[in-house]
Scaffold this motif. Sequence first.
Motif, short mmCIF file in Angstrom:
data_model
loop_
_atom_site.label_atom_id
_atom_site.label_comp_id
_atom_site.label_asym_id
_atom_site.label_seq_id
_atom_site.Cartn_x
_atom_site.Cartn_y
_atom_site.Cartn_z
N VAL A 43 0.86 -1.17 0.00
CA VAL A 43 0.00 0.00 0.00
C VAL A 43 0.90 1.23 0.00
O VAL A 43 1.80 1.34 0.82
N LYS A 44 0.64 2.15 -0.91
CA LYS A 44 1.40 3.40 -0.95
C LYS A 44 0.47 4.53 -0.53
O LYS A 44 -0.62 4.69 -1.08
N PHE A 45 0.90 5.27 0.48
CA PHE A 45 0.12 6.40 0.96
C PHE A 45 1.06 7.54 1.28
O PHE A 45 2.03 7.37 2.04
N ASP A 46 0.81 8.71 0.73
CA ASP A 46 1.55 9.92 1.04
C ASP A 46 3.06 9.70 0.89
O ASP A 46 3.84 10.04 1.76
N SER A 47 3.46 9.06 -0.19
CA SER A 47 4.84 8.77 -0.58
C SER A 47 5.54 7.76 0.33
O SER A 47 6.75 7.60 0.25
N ILE A 48 4.82 7.06 1.18
CA ILE A 48 5.38 5.99 2.01
C ILE A 48 4.80 4.67 1.50
O ILE A 48 3.60 4.56 1.29
N THR A 49 5.65 3.68 1.31
CA THR A 49 5.21 2.36 0.88
C THR A 49 5.15 1.44 2.09
O THR A 49 6.15 1.22 2.77
N TYR A 50 3.95 0.93 2.37
CA TYR A 50 3.73 0.02 3.49
C TYR A 50 3.57 -1.39 2.94
O TYR A 50 2.86 -1.62 1.98
N ARG A 51 4.22 -2.36 3.60
CA ARG A 51 4.03 -3.77 3.31
C ARG A 51 3.19 -4.34 4.46
O ARG A 51 3.61 -4.26 5.62
N ILE A 52 2.02 -4.87 4.13
CA ILE A 52 1.06 -5.32 5.14
C ILE A 52 0.83 -6.82 4.96
O ILE A 52 0.52 -7.27 3.86
N MET A 53 0.97 -7.58 6.05
CA MET A 53 0.72 -9.01 6.03
C MET A 53 -0.33 -9.34 7.09
O MET A 53 -0.21 -8.88 8.23
N THR A 54 -1.35 -10.09 6.70
CA THR A 54 -2.41 -10.47 7.63
C THR A 54 -3.07 -11.77 7.17
O THR A 54 -2.90 -12.19 6.02
N SER A 55 -3.83 -12.38 8.06
CA SER A 55 -4.56 -13.59 7.69
C SER A 55 -6.06 -13.33 7.60
O SER A 55 -6.84 -14.25 7.38
N GLY A 56 -6.50 -12.09 7.77
CA GLY A 56 -7.92 -11.75 7.68
C GLY A 56 -8.16 -10.64 6.66
O GLY A 56 -7.22 -10.06 6.13
N ASN A 57 -9.44 -10.37 6.40
CA ASN A 57 -9.82 -9.28 5.51
C ASN A 57 -10.13 -8.04 6.35
O ASN A 57 -10.95 -8.10 7.26
N TYR A 58 -9.49 -6.94 6.02
CA TYR A 58 -9.66 -5.70 6.77
C TYR A 58 -9.82 -4.52 5.83
O TYR A 58 -9.32 -4.52 4.72
N TYR A 59 -10.54 -3.50 6.34
CA TYR A 59 -10.52 -2.18 5.73
C TYR A 59 -9.52 -1.37 6.53
O TYR A 59 -9.59 -1.32 7.75
N MET A 60 -8.61 -0.73 5.83
CA MET A 60 -7.62 0.12 6.49
C MET A 60 -7.72 1.51 5.89
O MET A 60 -7.59 1.66 4.68
N THR A 61 -7.96 2.49 6.73
CA THR A 61 -8.06 3.87 6.27
C THR A 61 -6.84 4.63 6.78
O THR A 61 -6.61 4.70 7.99
#
Length: 120
Positions: A43-61
């Motif tokens: 996920v890229k937000f405001d010029s920062i690239t986040y790597r997200i790992m999870t085992s469920g479905n989520y909404y992330m704001t």
Amino acid sequence: MKGITIVFLFSVTLLILASSFVSAQELAIPIDEKTVSPGCRIVKFDSITYRIMTSGNYYMTFSRVDSKHHRVFVLPAENEIVPYCNITMQWGLFPPVELDPGFGGGNSFLLGTETGYVEK
């Protein structure tokens, strides 16, 4: 003389409205909602690239707090019964950090984008 006054007042009004519009654009806080499914997601937000790992479905704001911090709100996806699972995020050269939404889900976390820390 009367026409010049009207044109002058119209011009001043136009300048005031234009400057308020520009300042509102500068102060606008970017907000971005992402759906994260099981596995790894970039996920890229405001010029920062986040790597997200999870085992469920989520909404992330994601929202920007200031130049050094982002806030992320985590909610389980609709009609999703999420078992207890952590969400692991990593950005930049910092080590991965775990977000713990708990059984009910739906928490917010403050991310220190320049230091790599997370506060609940």
